[in-house]
Structure formats: C-alpha cells, structure tokens
Design a protein around this motif. Structure first.
Motif, PDB file in Angstrom:
ATOM      1  N   ASP A   1      24.522  10.580  29.363  1.00  0.00           N
ATOM      2  CA  ASP A   1      24.093   9.986  30.627  1.00  0.00           C
ATOM      3  C   ASP A   1      24.245   8.461  30.600  1.00  0.00           C
ATOM      4  OD1 ASP A   1      23.447  12.499  31.507  1.00  0.00           O
ATOM      5  OD2 ASP A   1      21.301  12.310  31.088  1.00  0.00           O
ATOM      6  N   LEU A   2      23.947   7.857  29.457  1.00  0.00           N
ATOM      7  CA  LEU A   2      24.070   6.399  29.350  1.00  0.00           C
ATOM      8  C   LEU A   2      25.527   5.967  29.417  1.00  0.00           C
ATOM      9  CD1 LEU A   2      21.412   5.634  26.577  1.00  0.00           C
ATOM     10  CD2 LEU A   2      21.310   4.980  28.997  1.00  0.00           C
ATOM     11  N   LEU A   3      26.415   6.742  28.807  1.00  0.00           N
ATOM     12  CA  LEU A   3      27.845   6.428  28.871  1.00  0.00           C
ATOM     13  C   LEU A   3      28.336   6.458  30.316  1.00  0.00           C
ATOM     14  CD1 LEU A   3      29.041   8.472  25.781  1.00  0.00           C
ATOM     15  CD2 LEU A   3      29.369   6.009  26.083  1.00  0.00           C
ATOM     16  N   ILE A   4      27.828   7.412  31.070  1.00  0.00           N
ATOM     17  CA  ILE A   4      28.205   7.514  32.482  1.00  0.00           C
ATOM     18  C   ILE A   4      27.622   6.349  33.280  1.00  0.00           C
ATOM     19  CG2 ILE A   4      27.942   8.885  34.592  1.00  0.00           C
ATOM     20  CD1 ILE A   4      27.923  11.391  32.719  1.00  0.00           C
ATOM     21  N   GLU A   5      26.331   6.107  33.117  1.00  0.00           N
ATOM     22  CA  GLU A   5      25.652   5.060  33.883  1.00  0.00           C
ATOM     23  C   GLU A   5      26.269   3.683  33.656  1.00  0.00           C
ATOM     24  OE1 GLU A   5      21.561   5.246  32.851  1.00  0.00           O
ATOM     25  OE2 GLU A   5      21.306   7.305  33.601  1.00  0.00           O
ATOM     26  N   HIS A   6      26.620   3.378  32.416  1.00  0.00           N
ATOM     27  CA  HIS A   6      27.130   2.042  32.100  1.00  0.00           C
ATOM     28  C   HIS A   6      28.606   1.870  32.485  1.00  0.00           C
ATOM     29  CE1 HIS A   6      23.791   0.053  29.982  1.00  0.00           C
ATOM     30  NE2 HIS A   6      23.401   1.296  29.732  1.00  0.00           N
ATOM     31  N   ASN A   7      29.211   2.912  33.043  1.00  0.00           N
ATOM     32  CA  ASN A   7      30.591   2.799  33.531  1.00  0.00           C
ATOM     33  C   ASN A   7      30.696   3.007  35.043  1.00  0.00           C
ATOM     34  OD1 ASN A   7      32.774   2.474  31.242  1.00  0.00           O
ATOM     35  ND2 ASN A   7      31.171   3.807  30.409  1.00  0.00           N
ATOM     36  N   LEU A   8      29.551   3.093  35.712  1.00  0.00           N
ATOM     37  CA  LEU A   8      29.562   3.260  37.167  1.00  0.00           C
ATOM     38  C   LEU A   8      30.153   2.041  37.869  1.00  0.00           C
ATOM     39  CD1 LEU A   8      26.106   4.982  37.784  1.00  0.00           C
ATOM     40  CD2 LEU A   8      28.388   6.005  38.001  1.00  0.00           C
ATOM     41  N   ARG A   9      30.006   0.873  37.244  1.00  0.00           N
ATOM     42  CA  ARG A   9      30.593  -0.342  37.810  1.00  0.00           C
ATOM     43  C   ARG A   9      32.119  -0.182  37.945  1.00  0.00           C
ATOM     44  NH1 ARG A   9      28.519  -5.622  37.574  1.00  0.00           N
ATOM     45  NH2 ARG A   9      26.953  -4.842  36.101  1.00  0.00           N
ATOM     46  N   LEU A  10      32.727   0.489  36.976  1.00  0.00           N
ATOM     47  CA  LEU A  10      34.164   0.734  37.005  1.00  0.00           C
ATOM     48  C   LEU A  10      34.528   1.624  38.184  1.00  0.00           C
ATOM     49  CD1 LEU A  10      36.998   0.600  35.711  1.00  0.00           C
ATOM     50  CD2 LEU A  10      36.318   2.530  34.267  1.00  0.00           C
ATOM     51  N   VAL A  11      33.713   2.634  38.454  1.00  0.00           N
ATOM     52  CA  VAL A  11      33.946   3.513  39.606  1.00  0.00           C
ATOM     53  C   VAL A  11      33.940   2.698  40.897  1.00  0.00           C
ATOM     54  CG1 VAL A  11      33.079   5.458  40.954  1.00  0.00           C
ATOM     55  CG2 VAL A  11      32.934   5.522  38.455  1.00  0.00           C
ATOM     56  N   ALA A  12      32.927   1.846  41.045  1.00  0.00           N
ATOM     57  CA  ALA A  12      32.820   1.027  42.260  1.00  0.00           C
ATOM     58  C   ALA A  12      34.010   0.091  42.398  1.00  0.00           C
ATOM     59  CB  ALA A  12      31.519   0.221  42.220  1.00  0.00           C
TER      60      ALA A  12
ATOM     61  N   THR B   1      28.583   4.145  19.224  1.00  0.00           N
ATOM     62  CA  THR B   1      27.304   4.729  18.809  1.00  0.00           C
ATOM     63  C   THR B   1      26.868   5.837  19.756  1.00  0.00           C
ATOM     64  OG1 THR B   1      26.583   2.653  17.802  1.00  0.00           O
ATOM     65  CG2 THR B   1      24.871   4.251  18.376  1.00  0.00           C
ATOM     66  N   LEU B   2      26.989   5.584  21.055  1.00  0.00           N
ATOM     67  CA  LEU B   2      26.583   6.584  22.040  1.00  0.00           C
ATOM     68  C   LEU B   2      27.462   7.824  21.974  1.00  0.00           C
ATOM     69  CD1 LEU B   2      25.653   4.398  25.146  1.00  0.00           C
ATOM     70  CD2 LEU B   2      24.113   5.753  23.712  1.00  0.00           C
ATOM     71  N   PHE B   3      28.750   7.634  21.741  1.00  0.00           N
ATOM     72  CA  PHE B   3      29.637   8.791  21.640  1.00  0.00           C
ATOM     73  C   PHE B   3      29.305   9.626  20.400  1.00  0.00           C
ATOM     74  CE2 PHE B   3      32.754   7.353  24.858  1.00  0.00           C
ATOM     75  CZ  PHE B   3      32.953   8.572  25.468  1.00  0.00           C
ATOM     76  N   THR B   4      28.941   8.965  19.321  1.00  0.00           N
ATOM     77  CA  THR B   4      28.546   9.684  18.112  1.00  0.00           C
ATOM     78  C   THR B   4      27.313  10.542  18.393  1.00  0.00           C
ATOM     79  OG1 THR B   4      29.432   7.952  16.669  1.00  0.00           O
ATOM     80  CG2 THR B   4      27.807   9.456  15.718  1.00  0.00           C
ATOM     81  N   GLU B   5      26.351   9.960  19.109  1.00  0.00           N
ATOM     82  CA  GLU B   5      25.134  10.688  19.455  1.00  0.00           C
ATOM     83  C   GLU B   5      25.431  11.820  20.440  1.00  0.00           C
ATOM     84  OE1 GLU B   5      22.354   7.846  20.911  1.00  0.00           O
ATOM     85  OE2 GLU B   5      22.224   6.744  19.017  1.00  0.00           O
ATOM     86  N   PHE B   6      26.311  11.541  21.393  1.00  0.00           N
ATOM     87  CA  PHE B   6      26.671  12.558  22.383  1.00  0.00           C
ATOM     88  C   PHE B   6      27.346  13.751  21.708  1.00  0.00           C
ATOM     89  CE2 PHE B   6      30.101  13.605  25.725  1.00  0.00           C
ATOM     90  CZ  PHE B   6      29.403  14.721  26.157  1.00  0.00           C
TER      91      PHE B   6
END
Length: 214
Positions: free
Chosen positions: A29-40, A15-20
């Motif tokens: 921004d939400l797609l990035i924020e919700h994947n920051l855990r993966l970065v860590a 859904t977010l990618f469709t909106e993006f």
C-alpha cells in the motif's frame, strides 16, 4: 488541490519491496501511495474537459497497482520508470476501448486538450509548451533532447522517414506516398517503419521525462 506523499528514494523503495515480497500488504500500500504523484503527472497529458479527471486518475491508479504487483527489481530499473509505462498503457487501453478499430498512436493523434479546449497531440508534448505543467524552460529542454533521442534510438532509415514525415529538419512535411516515391519503396513499407519509429521515440521520450520525475 490534491496532495500526494513524496516519492520514495531508492533505499526506501527497496526496503518496502522486500517487505511486500515477504507478505507485508501494508508495504504494498505504501509503494502505491508514494507513487500516486506519478499517476497525477501522467494523467495531466490526457486531461479532457468532457471527462472527469477522477476517472482518469482511477484508471491510472489501476496501472500503478499492476506495476507494483508485477515489478521485478532484478531488471535494473526503478519502479517509477516501469510504472509510467503501465500507467500510460492502462490509459491508452481505456481510450482505445471506445474505438471500433484499434490503431497506433501517431504524433498527430489528439490525446487530450489544453486549458483553452484546444486539442493536443503527442508531437506537441515533445515540441511545444503545455500550459498545464510546463514552462518555457521545459519547452526548450524538450526541444533540445529530441535530436539526441532520434540519433540514439532510431535506425538510419527510421530517422530519415520520421524527419521527412514531420519536417523535423525544417523542411516540409511529406505524406507517406511522397516519401515512398522519394525513397523508391512502397507506401506500406513507409507506414510500417513510421509506426515502429514513433513507438521507439515515444518510449525513449517517456524514459527521458521520467529521469526528471523519479
């Protein structure tokens, strides 16, 4: 301790990618924020006492942003799987930038340190317990998947050379020259096969690891 938003499920991500793609920058921004855990999670493997982890988190986040901007859902993979490669690539480029000559990442190459300041390598990520983020059960899991990854991702000659090179079958580790003599091929040919096989194995292991985090 930093806290991160929980990962998105497949429907939320779609859904977010469709909106993006429709021009909604907040969705990006939400797609990035919700994947920051993966970065860590990935940065833990490259943690170094002489370098502020905030630097590595920033670099890893650059890789995540690139992943979000270039992700193609039509390829049939989740963002997390694709982003993990982009994050790792960004970190590896950063580490290699300081070297006079680029070289392949071998299993024995140091890529960070543990809590005691001891160097850790890619091989240790696969074979040994890392105190930062694994426990004994995870160590057993990593050891258990290695034979399957070797069988599923490497050609017969690649498996043979990796097994001999790193003593994976319980034997002694052999040099490239020793392997070349045993197989009646050139040392340079052994080196090329080893590099290719390690790259395949590393990518396969990372995909296996991502199945547990995505």
């Amino acid at each position: 301790m930093l806290s991160y938003p929980k990962p998105l499920d497949a429907k939320e991500e779609e859904t977010l990618f469709t909106e993006f793609r429709s021009g909604n920058r907040q969705a990006r921004d939400l797609l990035i924020e919700h994947n920051l855990r993966l970065v860590a999670h990935i940065v833990k493997k490259y943690s170094q006492p002489e370098r502020d982890n905030e630097d590595l988190l920033s670099i890893g986040t650059v890789g995540l942003i690139k992943a979000v901007d270039s992700f193609d859902a039509c390829k049939g993979i989740r963002l997390g799987t694709y982003a993990a490669r982009c994050i790792e690539n960004e970190l590896l480029m950063f580490f290699r930038a300081g070297k006079k000559t680029a070289k392949e990442v071998y299993l024995y190459d140091p890529i960070g340190t543990d809590k005691e300041g001891n160097a850790i390598s890619l091989l240790e990520i696969i074979e040994a317990e890392e105190e930062d983020y694994t426990d004994r059960y995870e160590r057993k899991e990593k050891l258990s998947v290695l034979p399957r990854l070797l069988a599923a991702n490497l050609e017969e000659r690649e498996r043979e050379i990796i097994t001999l090179r790193y003593g994976l079958a319980g034997g002694m580790e052999l040099t490239q020259r020793e392997i070349a003599d045993r197989l009646s091929i050139s040392r340079s040919y052994v080196s090329r096969i080893e590099k290719k096989a390690l790259r395949k194995l590393r990518e396969a292991y990372e995909k296996e690891e991502m199945k547990q985090t995505v």
